[in-house]
Design an enzyme around this catalytic site. Sequence first.
Site, PDB file in Angstrom:
ATOM      1  N   LYS A 164     -25.572  71.778  13.314  1.00 26.14           N
ATOM      2  CA  LYS A 164     -26.679  72.415  14.009  1.00 26.14           C
ATOM      3  C   LYS A 164     -26.976  71.623  15.282  1.00 26.14           C
ATOM      4  O   LYS A 164     -27.160  70.394  15.240  1.00 26.14           O
ATOM      5  CB  LYS A 164     -27.918  72.466  13.114  1.00 26.14           C
ATOM      6  CG  LYS A 164     -27.793  73.381  11.915  1.00 26.14           C
ATOM      7  CD  LYS A 164     -27.812  74.844  12.326  1.00 26.14           C
ATOM      8  CE  LYS A 164     -27.894  75.765  11.114  1.00 26.14           C
ATOM      9  NZ  LYS A 164     -28.001  77.188  11.504  1.00 26.14           N
ATOM     10  N   GLU A 219     -21.467  79.219  17.871  1.00 30.23           N
ATOM     11  CA  GLU A 219     -22.295  80.274  17.293  1.00 30.23           C
ATOM     12  C   GLU A 219     -23.613  80.412  18.056  1.00 30.23           C
ATOM     13  O   GLU A 219     -24.341  79.448  18.228  1.00 30.23           O
ATOM     14  CB  GLU A 219     -22.568  79.960  15.819  1.00 30.23           C
ATOM     15  CG  GLU A 219     -23.363  81.016  15.090  1.00 30.23           C
ATOM     16  CD  GLU A 219     -23.492  80.735  13.607  1.00 30.23           C
ATOM     17  OE1 GLU A 219     -24.294  81.419  12.939  1.00 30.23           O
ATOM     18  OE2 GLU A 219     -22.783  79.835  13.094  1.00 30.23           O
ATOM     19  N   ASP A 244     -24.776  85.642  15.832  1.00 31.07           N
ATOM     20  CA  ASP A 244     -25.577  85.575  14.609  1.00 31.07           C
ATOM     21  C   ASP A 244     -26.894  86.306  14.832  1.00 31.07           C
ATOM     22  O   ASP A 244     -27.032  87.481  14.489  1.00 31.07           O
ATOM     23  CB  ASP A 244     -25.817  84.119  14.201  1.00 31.07           C
ATOM     24  CG  ASP A 244     -26.688  83.995  12.954  1.00 31.07           C
ATOM     25  OD1 ASP A 244     -27.039  85.026  12.336  1.00 31.07           O
ATOM     26  OD2 ASP A 244     -27.033  82.861  12.569  1.00 31.07           O
ATOM     27  N   LYS A 268     -25.897  88.437   7.670  1.00 30.34           N
ATOM     28  CA  LYS A 268     -26.807  87.888   6.673  1.00 30.34           C
ATOM     29  C   LYS A 268     -27.544  89.043   6.007  1.00 30.34           C
ATOM     30  O   LYS A 268     -28.021  89.955   6.692  1.00 30.34           O
ATOM     31  CB  LYS A 268     -27.802  86.924   7.318  1.00 30.34           C
ATOM     32  CG  LYS A 268     -27.134  85.662   7.864  1.00 30.34           C
ATOM     33  CD  LYS A 268     -28.119  84.748   8.555  1.00 30.34           C
ATOM     34  CE  LYS A 268     -27.413  83.513   9.080  1.00 30.34           C
ATOM     35  NZ  LYS A 268     -28.320  82.648   9.884  1.00 30.34           N
TER      36      LYS A 268
END
Length: 370
Positions: A164, A219, A244, A268
């Site tokens: 991250k 991402e 995403d 997701k």
Amino acid sequence: MARITSVDIYAIALPLLRPFIIAYDTFREMPTILVRLETDEGIVGYGEATPDEHVTGETYWSTIEVIKHHLGPAVLGENPFSIERIHEKMNQKVKGVPAAKAAIDIACHDLMGKLAGQPLYRLLGGPSHDKLVIPYVMSILAPEVMAEEAKAAVAEGYRTLKLKVGTDVSTDIARVQAVREAVGPAIRLRVDVNQGWGYTAETLQALKHLKASGIDWIEQPVHADDLDGMADIRSKTTIPVMVDEGLLGDKEMRQIIQKNAADWINIKLMKCGGLYPAVRLIHQAEMARIRTQIGSMVESAVATAAGAHLSLAKKNVWSNEMVGPRMFAKDVAAFPIEGDCIKLSESPGLGIDVNEELLTVLTRFHVKLA
């Protein structure tokens, strides 16, 4: 024919082993909502909503209220196998709210598997993969701290690390470079910016420096609604680009395909509304030659199991991040992870046993509809 006769809503919060730090927030616990559906035959199915107001606009309490007043009543009396009808009813009741709809959807799929006597992945197409490998997900920390954590993760057996980032670009570059130097060239690295860089020019500058680090993909470096920016980045780098937060449902999927904005998409269940709409996105991506990953909002064993069954069943799911259970000090059910691999059981439905005593302890607020 089975009918849903009751809906229970459990508002809980799961304690994290350590704070989870990403570009737009820091989590010390994970608020989530479990939904329990029961049929007239006494069969029980569990679902989960883990809302993220930064991504879909849903909050913890708004999700509880929309299930309580709209989606829960809509599903009473329905056959859980009528999943298209159930989604149509939910969509007629409320626009959007995908995490809330995912809770109902997952619980219906759990019921379907139990009523059919089959693990859920068999209802979704059967096993398409031999195994499901998960990455080790690293919060945003100082470069030297992330490097040490990366070495420890590799020593535990992880071969893939997800980093991250999403603060200032120069420190983010240092984070990735420090981790690569610490773990060597054989470990796979994936970099998730969570919209943190914001702009195309910053991203392209960063990618020039990151090319030598050998990352699998970048991402969501820019704002979620900037698919033109994603397309521009993709046209100017050889590093694969993943969307995403910029992908919720069919509308964004069409735009991603039209704009050639992604090599990968991160699906997701909480963004798209559950398993039924996720399958549709996977098939659209496959037709467009876009690879898919099944991601997670850091969910309990319930939604994690749903994502794992989907990941196993679909050949165009090339990666998964079903890591939530590894991040919790307490969870509502045991989840079968051995090393860096998920080992789904042959039990019907989601294949997990929710600990209802622990669920009661963790519950902050409970509503029953019947």
